[in-house]
Design an enzyme around this catalytic site. Structure first.
Site, PDB file in Angstrom:
ATOM      1  N   GLU A  51      -8.409 -12.006  -0.402  1.00  0.00           N
ATOM      2  CA  GLU A  51      -7.088 -12.146  -0.998  1.00  0.00           C
ATOM      3  C   GLU A  51      -6.003 -11.709  -0.020  1.00  0.00           C
ATOM      4  O   GLU A  51      -6.220 -10.823   0.811  1.00  0.00           O
ATOM      5  CB  GLU A  51      -6.981 -11.303  -2.281  1.00  0.00           C
ATOM      6  CG  GLU A  51      -7.850 -11.830  -3.407  1.00  0.00           C
ATOM      7  CD  GLU A  51      -7.704 -11.012  -4.683  1.00  0.00           C
ATOM      8  OE1 GLU A  51      -7.130  -9.905  -4.617  1.00  0.00           O
ATOM      9  OE2 GLU A  51      -8.161 -11.480  -5.737  1.00  0.00           O
ATOM     10  N   CYS A  59     -15.773  -4.324   1.176  1.00  0.00           N
ATOM     11  CA  CYS A  59     -15.451  -3.093   1.907  1.00  0.00           C
ATOM     12  C   CYS A  59     -16.688  -2.207   1.970  1.00  0.00           C
ATOM     13  O   CYS A  59     -17.459  -2.128   1.012  1.00  0.00           O
ATOM     14  CB  CYS A  59     -14.300  -2.356   1.218  1.00  0.00           C
ATOM     15  SG  CYS A  59     -13.674  -0.938   2.166  1.00  0.00           S
ATOM     16  N   CYS A  70     -14.109   4.001  -2.175  1.00  0.00           N
ATOM     17  CA  CYS A  70     -13.007   4.609  -2.921  1.00  0.00           C
ATOM     18  C   CYS A  70     -13.157   4.257  -4.407  1.00  0.00           C
ATOM     19  O   CYS A  70     -13.170   3.081  -4.779  1.00  0.00           O
ATOM     20  CB  CYS A  70     -11.669   4.092  -2.386  1.00  0.00           C
ATOM     21  SG  CYS A  70     -11.435   4.410  -0.624  1.00  0.00           S
ATOM     22  N   CYS A 102       0.660  -8.983   2.923  1.00  0.00           N
ATOM     23  CA  CYS A 102      -0.402  -7.994   2.817  1.00  0.00           C
ATOM     24  C   CYS A 102      -1.722  -8.734   3.006  1.00  0.00           C
ATOM     25  O   CYS A 102      -2.063  -9.619   2.206  1.00  0.00           O
ATOM     26  CB  CYS A 102      -0.339  -7.315   1.446  1.00  0.00           C
ATOM     27  SG  CYS A 102      -1.477  -5.942   1.290  1.00  0.00           S
ATOM     28  N   CYS A 111     -10.643   1.809  -6.344  1.00  0.00           N
ATOM     29  CA  CYS A 111     -10.327   0.531  -5.725  1.00  0.00           C
ATOM     30  C   CYS A 111     -11.268  -0.573  -6.192  1.00  0.00           C
ATOM     31  O   CYS A 111     -12.495  -0.413  -6.159  1.00  0.00           O
ATOM     32  CB  CYS A 111     -10.406   0.686  -4.204  1.00  0.00           C
ATOM     33  SG  CYS A 111     -10.074  -0.842  -3.309  1.00  0.00           S
ATOM     34  N   CYS A 170      -6.701  -7.333  -5.028  1.00  0.00           N
ATOM     35  CA  CYS A 170      -7.805  -6.502  -4.554  1.00  0.00           C
ATOM     36  C   CYS A 170      -7.299  -5.125  -4.173  1.00  0.00           C
ATOM     37  O   CYS A 170      -6.219  -4.960  -3.603  1.00  0.00           O
ATOM     38  CB  CYS A 170      -8.485  -7.155  -3.370  1.00  0.00           C
ATOM     39  SG  CYS A 170      -7.378  -7.590  -2.031  1.00  0.00           S
TER      40      CYS A 170
END
Length: 347
Positions: A94, A114, A118, A107, A121, A339
């Site tokens: 995204e 990932c 976290c 962005c 997230c 995201c």
């Protein structure tokens, strides 16, 4: 057996020139093709209208252009645009266009998924599939630049690496993408308009400083108390705040560039006086500013937006200590949550 063709954008300009010489053509042809690939953003060899048909056929036989495709685009009532970007292998990342009165910010993502964990997230719930190639990062920026011109009548003004993935875990490709974005042969954007956000990998922050990068650095901090930070970002147990502090002090000594701290305040997690005092203390180690971020909850779990009173307590403490602080309100609330905390970023 069919040989898999290489993405031509993995070649440098010199390599392209060498390719043409090796195949009996003039070296300048490599310059022509390089310009089409980067500054003109060609999606296919057929787009290269000033290149001979026989040359385009030869390129087609040897290479591919693994261009991204904006699969779906959502436009919010507040002007935020979210792109679901399909890569050549079918994976999706995204990117977001965030407008303000004076500028537009892209962005962008640096990884599919990932590798960090976290807890707040959405991207962390996806396993890391692979790193993005430099051209795939570059293409996201090109797509958003076109949207900025279409919807806001001016070119893209800023870029933040705050999308899917940890940029410093894809170090070489991110720096190569930024090299092309800032090159006169690419977008020619000033590196001072680019910010790379990291969750805090001390060794790689030092490497950035050693490599004398010119873009800005942001750190997703969220707590200046190790125990709380580890609860929010479990991987940070391997990167304690003392190590992070040392790397940021090293960064500032080498670059003289201020740090931006990204900081979400959550109800019953870091909305207390001890957390506020710890952040104020941490901010005094290196010249910095703090972006307090309004949280977009991803579910009904433990991470919920703190009260306005708690946010104001942070603002008062930071400002009274001479620390610059801004509150970033969530953007694009009427479209699918982006995201991670993508939709919250304004640069």
């Amino acid at each position: 057996m069919q040989i898999e063709k290489k993405d031509i954008r993995a070649l440098s300009k010199d390599q392209l020139r060498d390719f043409f010489v090796t195949n009996g053509d003039k070296a300048f042809r490599g310059n022509q093709v390089y310009e089409w690939l980067w500054s003109k953003g060609a999606h296919s060899f057929e787009d290269m209208t000033n290149v001979a048909k026989t040359t385009r056929t030869m390129l087609e036989e040897h290479f591919v252009i693994n261009h991204i495709k904006v699969d779906t685009m959502q436009r919010s009532e507040d002007g935020t645009v979210k792109n679901a970007v399909r890569l050549h292998d079918g994976l999706v990342v995204e990117s977001v266009l965030i407008p303000t009165a004076t500028r537009t910010t892209a962005c962008v993502s640096s990884q599919v998924g990932c590798s960090l964990d976290c807890n707040f997230c959405a991207t962390a719930r996806l396993k890391r599939m692979r790193n993005l190639e430099p051209a795939e990062i570059y293409d996201q920026v090109i797509a958003i630049d076109k949207e900025s011109r279409l919807y806001y009548n001016h070119p893209l003004s800023n870029i933040v690496f705050m999308g899917m993935g940890e940029p410093l875990m894809n170090y070489n490709n991110v720096l190569k993408a930024i090299e092309m974005i800032t090159s006169p042969e690419g977008l020619g954007m000033s590196p001072k308009r680019i910010m790379v956000s990291t969750s805090g990998v001390p060794k790689m922050i030092k490497k950035l400083a050693d490599d004398d990068v010119k873009f800005k650095l942001a750190v997703s901090l969220h707590s200046a108390i190790d125990e709380i930070r580890s609860r929010i970002m479990p991987f940070s147990e391997n990167f304690p705040l003392a190590d992070l502090r040392e790397s940021l002090e090293y960064w500032y000594r080498k670059t003289k560039s201020k740090i931006s701290y990204e900081y979400v305040v959550w109800k019953d997690i870091n909305d207390n006086k001890a957390s506020i005092d710890a952040l104020v203390k941490f901010c005094k180690y290196v010249p910095c500013k703090v972006n307090l971020i309004e949280y977009n909850p991803i579910d009904d779990g433990e991470f919920q937006q703190a009260s306005e009173e708690s946010i104001n307590a942070y603002i008062k403490a930071l400002e009274s200590s001479g620390i610059v602080v801004k509150v970033r309100r969530s953007r694009g609330k009427d479209i699918d949550a982006a995201c991670g905390q993508l939709a919250n970023k304004e640069a």
